[in-house]
Structure formats: structure tokens, C-alpha cells
Design an enzyme around this catalytic site. Sequence first.
Site, PDB file in Angstrom:
ATOM      1  N   CYS A  94       1.040  -1.388   0.266  1.00  0.00           N
ATOM      2  CA  CYS A  94       0.056   0.139   0.563  1.00  0.00           C
ATOM      3  C   CYS A  94       0.725   1.331  -0.410  1.00  0.00           C
ATOM      4  CB  CYS A  94      -0.590  -0.188   0.826  1.00  0.00           C
ATOM      5  SG  CYS A  94      -2.398   1.022   1.057  1.00  0.00           S
ATOM      6  N   HIS A 172      -4.050  -5.200   0.646  1.00  0.00           N
ATOM      7  CA  HIS A 172      -3.386  -5.531   2.224  1.00  0.00           C
ATOM      8  C   HIS A 172      -3.052  -7.093   2.921  1.00  0.00           C
ATOM      9  CE1 HIS A 172      -2.709  -1.540   3.521  1.00  0.00           C
ATOM     10  NE2 HIS A 172      -3.700  -0.898   3.044  1.00  0.00           N
ATOM     11  N   GLU A 174      -1.632  -8.332   4.820  1.00  0.00           N
ATOM     12  CA  GLU A 174      -2.303  -8.449   6.685  1.00  0.00           C
ATOM     13  C   GLU A 174      -2.994  -7.916   6.882  1.00  0.00           C
ATOM     14  OE1 GLU A 174      -1.172  -4.429   5.510  1.00  0.00           O
ATOM     15  OE2 GLU A 174      -1.224  -5.813   4.210  1.00  0.00           O
TER      16      GLU A 174
END
Length: 227
Positions: A94, A172, A174
Site C-alpha cells: 500500500c 493489504h 496483512e
Amino acid sequence: MKIGILQTGLVPEGMAETVGEYPDMFARLLDGRGFTFETYPVVKGAFPEGPEAADGWLITGSRHGVYEDHDWLPPLEELVRAIYAAGKPLVGVCFGHQVIAQALGGRVEKFAGGWKVGPTPYRFADGVRTINAWHQDQVVEAPQGAEVVAESEGCRYAALHYPGHAYTVQPHPEFDDTFTRALIETRGPGVVPQGQLDEASGKLGTPLDSAALADQFARFFRERTIA
């Protein structure tokens, strides 16, 4: 293999006690793949001595824009170029994806087409992967030598591969659904159109392909390839 995590943002206030900070999320994402981690909160002005402080590097996401005026951004871009020149493998997610592109001659803008939020399909060479997104800014001009390896509707440069040097992605991997829901509830109202927040909330629970990206990150750190 030691991975230095360059932390460029902070999770919403009050959430760190339950989910940790962004480096903790990446440590969980890459758990079991033989890495150790050291965090450098560059967002607070804490930088490593140089590229040799770790075997590989990862730049996190952030609520900040790479085009904003922050004291820590110019030295971060200098560090990106130094890591690149030193041949250390570099991964960006990002904001990390964007700042690496900007540091190497690309261009980043606030996308006029609006936000990408929640489970989003991205077209990679080996198929479509669904990964949580949270961004309006995006790379609009890739640096010379960067290969486009993924895209999505309204996001042409969703992943970039700099052969032998860096691998960066806009979404993302994560972010799990719990954290994405928290972002929808805390950072979304008044910023992201409510209809889009409602739509994203309704998609939570969609199976995510985050592990596939984690495998690519691990392969790139060790082998400098994403294939």
C-alpha cells in the site's frame, strides 16, 4: 533471515492492545517461514543505520500520503534508493508500494475514481486473488524498469515487480476481516462514501488469498523472484 520492517503508519487509536501495530500484522502474515523481524518506526523518525542493518526490507501501509509534507518522508525515499542500490530485497505494501514507486521515479496521486475498500479481486498472472483493500491513493505512473504484475478495476498498477530488487503490492494481505471491519467503523465514516462502506462490510467473510501473497513475499526475500 532478518527482515527490517519500516513502519510508516500507526493503527487507529485504542486498537494496538488487541491487534498490535502494522509490523505485528506482517510478522503474523509471514509466520512459520523462517524470518526474524526488527521494526524501525520511521513514522516517528527512527531509522536504521543503512541497508546492511537487515537481510531484507518491508515497508508498511500508512494513513499518510506519499505526496504529503512530513520530515520523515525524504529520508525514507533516500533509504529506499540505498536499499535498491545495495541489492537488498525490498517488499512494499500500500503506502510502501507507493513510496517505493515515487522514490524510484514513479508518480502517485489521490485517485479521482474514489476508494477501494474491503475484499477486492486482483488479476495476477496466475489468476484472480481476493485481498482486502483500503486506499484511495495509487501509483499512476510506474518507474522505468518496473513490471506490472497485477491490476484491478480502476487500479492499473496494483502490483509492481522490479526484477532482482523489489516486489510491491497495493492491497493489504496483512489485513484480516476483523481489522478491516474496525477500519470501516473507525476511519471510514465521513471519509469513504457510506454506501461503499456498507458494500465492503457485506463482503467480509469472502475467502481471502492473503497466504498466496505471503508465499510470494517469502520467495522474493529468499530468491529475488516472484515466480
